[in-house]
Design an enzyme around this catalytic site. Structure first.
Site, PDB file in Angstrom:
ATOM      1  N   MET A  97       0.858  -1.201   0.000  1.00 46.67           N
ATOM      2  CA  MET A  97       0.000   0.000   0.000  1.00 46.67           C
ATOM      3  C   MET A  97       0.886   1.241   0.000  1.00 46.67           C
ATOM      4  O   MET A  97       1.748   1.389   0.871  1.00 46.67           O
ATOM      5  CB  MET A  97      -0.911   0.004   1.238  1.00 46.67           C
ATOM      6  CG  MET A  97      -1.978  -1.081   1.225  1.00 46.67           C
ATOM      7  SD  MET A  97      -2.923  -1.144   2.783  1.00 46.67           S
ATOM      8  CE  MET A  97      -1.833  -2.126   3.831  1.00 46.67           C
ATOM      9  N   MET A  98       0.643   2.109  -0.983  1.00 48.70           N
ATOM     10  CA  MET A  98       1.428   3.330  -1.109  1.00 48.70           C
ATOM     11  C   MET A  98       1.256   4.195   0.133  1.00 48.70           C
ATOM     12  O   MET A  98       0.141   4.419   0.604  1.00 48.70           O
ATOM     13  CB  MET A  98       0.988   4.136  -2.340  1.00 48.70           C
ATOM     14  CG  MET A  98       1.251   3.440  -3.672  1.00 48.70           C
ATOM     15  SD  MET A  98       2.983   3.090  -3.963  1.00 48.70           S
ATOM     16  CE  MET A  98       3.548   4.670  -4.563  1.00 48.70           C
ATOM     17  N   GLN A 108       7.822  -4.877  -4.110  1.00 45.54           N
ATOM     18  CA  GLN A 108       6.918  -4.689  -5.243  1.00 45.54           C
ATOM     19  C   GLN A 108       7.438  -3.570  -6.146  1.00 45.54           C
ATOM     20  O   GLN A 108       7.764  -2.484  -5.673  1.00 45.54           O
ATOM     21  CB  GLN A 108       5.485  -4.359  -4.828  1.00 45.54           C
ATOM     22  CG  GLN A 108       4.581  -4.450  -6.085  1.00 45.54           C
ATOM     23  CD  GLN A 108       3.158  -4.001  -5.877  1.00 45.54           C
ATOM     24  OE1 GLN A 108       2.908  -2.876  -5.487  1.00 45.54           O
ATOM     25  NE2 GLN A 108       2.208  -4.884  -6.180  1.00 45.54           N
ATOM     26  N   CYS A 162      -2.316  -1.489 -10.446  1.00 39.88           N
ATOM     27  CA  CYS A 162      -2.569  -0.141  -9.930  1.00 39.88           C
ATOM     28  C   CYS A 162      -3.256   0.727 -10.981  1.00 39.88           C
ATOM     29  O   CYS A 162      -2.748   0.877 -12.093  1.00 39.88           O
ATOM     30  CB  CYS A 162      -1.266   0.507  -9.488  1.00 39.88           C
ATOM     31  SG  CYS A 162      -1.513   2.197  -8.912  1.00 39.88           S
ATOM     32  N   LYS A 198       1.052  -9.148  -9.509  1.00 39.07           N
ATOM     33  CA  LYS A 198      -0.199  -8.734  -8.871  1.00 39.07           C
ATOM     34  C   LYS A 198      -1.026  -7.997  -9.915  1.00 39.07           C
ATOM     35  O   LYS A 198      -0.557  -7.040 -10.521  1.00 39.07           O
ATOM     36  CB  LYS A 198       0.069  -7.832  -7.662  1.00 39.07           C
ATOM     37  CG  LYS A 198      -1.222  -7.495  -6.895  1.00 39.07           C
ATOM     38  CD  LYS A 198      -0.949  -6.928  -5.504  1.00 39.07           C
ATOM     39  CE  LYS A 198      -2.219  -6.899  -4.665  1.00 39.07           C
ATOM     40  NZ  LYS A 198      -3.139  -5.822  -5.017  1.00 39.07           N
ATOM     41  N   HIS A 233      -6.339  -8.974  -7.296  1.00 38.89           N
ATOM     42  CA  HIS A 233      -7.359  -8.126  -6.679  1.00 38.89           C
ATOM     43  C   HIS A 233      -8.627  -8.388  -7.493  1.00 38.89           C
ATOM     44  O   HIS A 233      -8.669  -8.092  -8.686  1.00 38.89           O
ATOM     45  CB  HIS A 233      -6.938  -6.650  -6.768  1.00 38.89           C
ATOM     46  CG  HIS A 233      -7.870  -5.736  -6.031  1.00 38.89           C
ATOM     47  ND1 HIS A 233      -7.497  -4.499  -5.571  1.00 38.89           N
ATOM     48  CD2 HIS A 233      -9.174  -5.878  -5.664  1.00 38.89           C
ATOM     49  CE1 HIS A 233      -8.525  -3.926  -4.963  1.00 38.89           C
ATOM     50  NE2 HIS A 233      -9.550  -4.743  -5.002  1.00 38.89           N
ATOM     51  N   ASN A 279      -7.269 -11.221  -3.283  1.00 38.73           N
ATOM     52  CA  ASN A 279      -7.181  -9.939  -2.586  1.00 38.73           C
ATOM     53  C   ASN A 279      -8.445  -9.127  -2.898  1.00 38.73           C
ATOM     54  O   ASN A 279      -9.017  -9.252  -3.962  1.00 38.73           O
ATOM     55  CB  ASN A 279      -5.908  -9.224  -3.101  1.00 38.73           C
ATOM     56  CG  ASN A 279      -5.783  -7.776  -2.663  1.00 38.73           C
ATOM     57  OD1 ASN A 279      -5.485  -6.907  -3.483  1.00 38.73           O
ATOM     58  ND2 ASN A 279      -5.985  -7.491  -1.407  1.00 38.73           N
ATOM     59  N   GLY A 287     -11.459  -6.705  -0.365  1.00 39.27           N
ATOM     60  CA  GLY A 287     -12.660  -6.782   0.471  1.00 39.27           C
ATOM     61  C   GLY A 287     -12.662  -7.854   1.546  1.00 39.27           C
ATOM     62  O   GLY A 287     -13.714  -8.192   2.092  1.00 39.27           O
ATOM     63  N   GLY A 332      -5.253  -5.718   2.648  1.00 39.07           N
ATOM     64  CA  GLY A 332      -4.628  -4.406   2.722  1.00 39.07           C
ATOM     65  C   GLY A 332      -5.281  -3.540   3.780  1.00 39.07           C
ATOM     66  O   GLY A 332      -4.807  -3.416   4.904  1.00 39.07           O
TER      67      GLY A 332
END
Length: 261
Positions: free
Chosen positions: A15-16, A67, A97, A136, A168, A208, A210, A230
């Site tokens: 996570m950024m 990553q 992303c 990913k 995701h 990934n 929810g 996340g």
């Protein structure tokens, strides 16, 4: 063909602005089993910038996966080499992303429209190192949202020898939704990921999106090889204690005060 070095039962998502070395250090104090990820770092930044500063971590954090974002094979090979030098246990290419800035740099979800290029990139990373090389992605992007598109994309990338795919389970909208909305508005389609696992039985498929409870994780683990979380960890890091207890059957978990100490 890659041999797996890590067990991907449970991971904390990259996570950024969140999964910095300090956060990973704290997560590791709570969970000895979770696989941790760095924030996404552009391969270009590793090549041109202060990679020593970008890749700094403490030995306690391991296992940590670096990553990276990018679409230039040479730069990604260089990043993989650095991941080796700095003792990362794996390297992961981000093609999920949806940020506009990331897409402009030819990174992230826009690459799902270029499966052959992604295959070439991953292939060059695998040739460079024996650490785990993973991908990913999302289940689709913009108008490409069918299961067939998703399966075709993964089939092409798998020709690189990549055996570890984090998905995701939402598609990405490159236009009209910002990254924050892209994490919540596109509907979750877990069945796409389950179906993918049926097709790629010998690969590690990690889901990934929810996932909010250990019950959710257990349900997913009946269908796929691992779960990645996340935001639920970001909002409540001590949730990792429940995961250690319920998923890894670890009884030796520090209290909140011990973690603070």
């Amino acid at each position: 063909m890659q041999n797996l070095n890590l067990n991907y039962n449970f991971s904390v998502a990259p996570m950024m602005g969140v999964t910095t070395s300090s956060a990973r250090y704290m997560y590791r104090l709570i969970s000895s089993e979770a696989i941790l990820f760095t924030e996404m770092i552009a391969s270009q930044a590793l090549y041109r910038g202060d990679h020593e500063k970008l890749l700094k971590k403490q030995s306690l954090e391991s296992p940590v996966v670096l990553q990276v974002g990018g679409s230039n094979s040479d730069l990604l090979r260089y990043s993989t080499n650095l991941a080796n030098q700095y003792s990362y246990q794996g390297i992961n290419l981000n093609v999920g992303c949806p940020s506009k800035k990331v897409s402009q740099g030819k990174m992230g979800a826009c690459l799902m429209k270029e499966a052959s290029l992604v295959k070439e990139c991953v292939s060059s990373m695998i040739k460079e190192s024996s650490i785990d090389v993973s991908l990913k992605c999302r289940i689709g992007v913009d108008e490409f949202e069918s299961y067939d598109f998703f399966k075709e994309f993964i089939s092409t990338v798998a020709e690189s020898g990549c055996k570890i795919i984090f998905v995701h389970a939402r598609k990405a909208f490159l236009k009209g939704l910002d990254p924050k909305k892209n994490r919540t508005i596109p509907p979750l389609k877990y069945e796409f990921v389950y179906k993918l696992k049926e097709h790629f039985k010998n690969d590690e498929i990690i889901i990934n999106g929810g996932i909010k409870s250990t019950e959710d994780i257990k349900n997913h683990l009946l269908k796929v090889d691992g779960a990645m979380i996340g935001r639920a960890v970001y909002h409540s890091p001590y949730f990792l204690a429940d995961i250690e207890r319920d998923i890894f059957k670890n009884k030796n978990i520090p209290t909140r005060s011990e973690v603070m100490e």
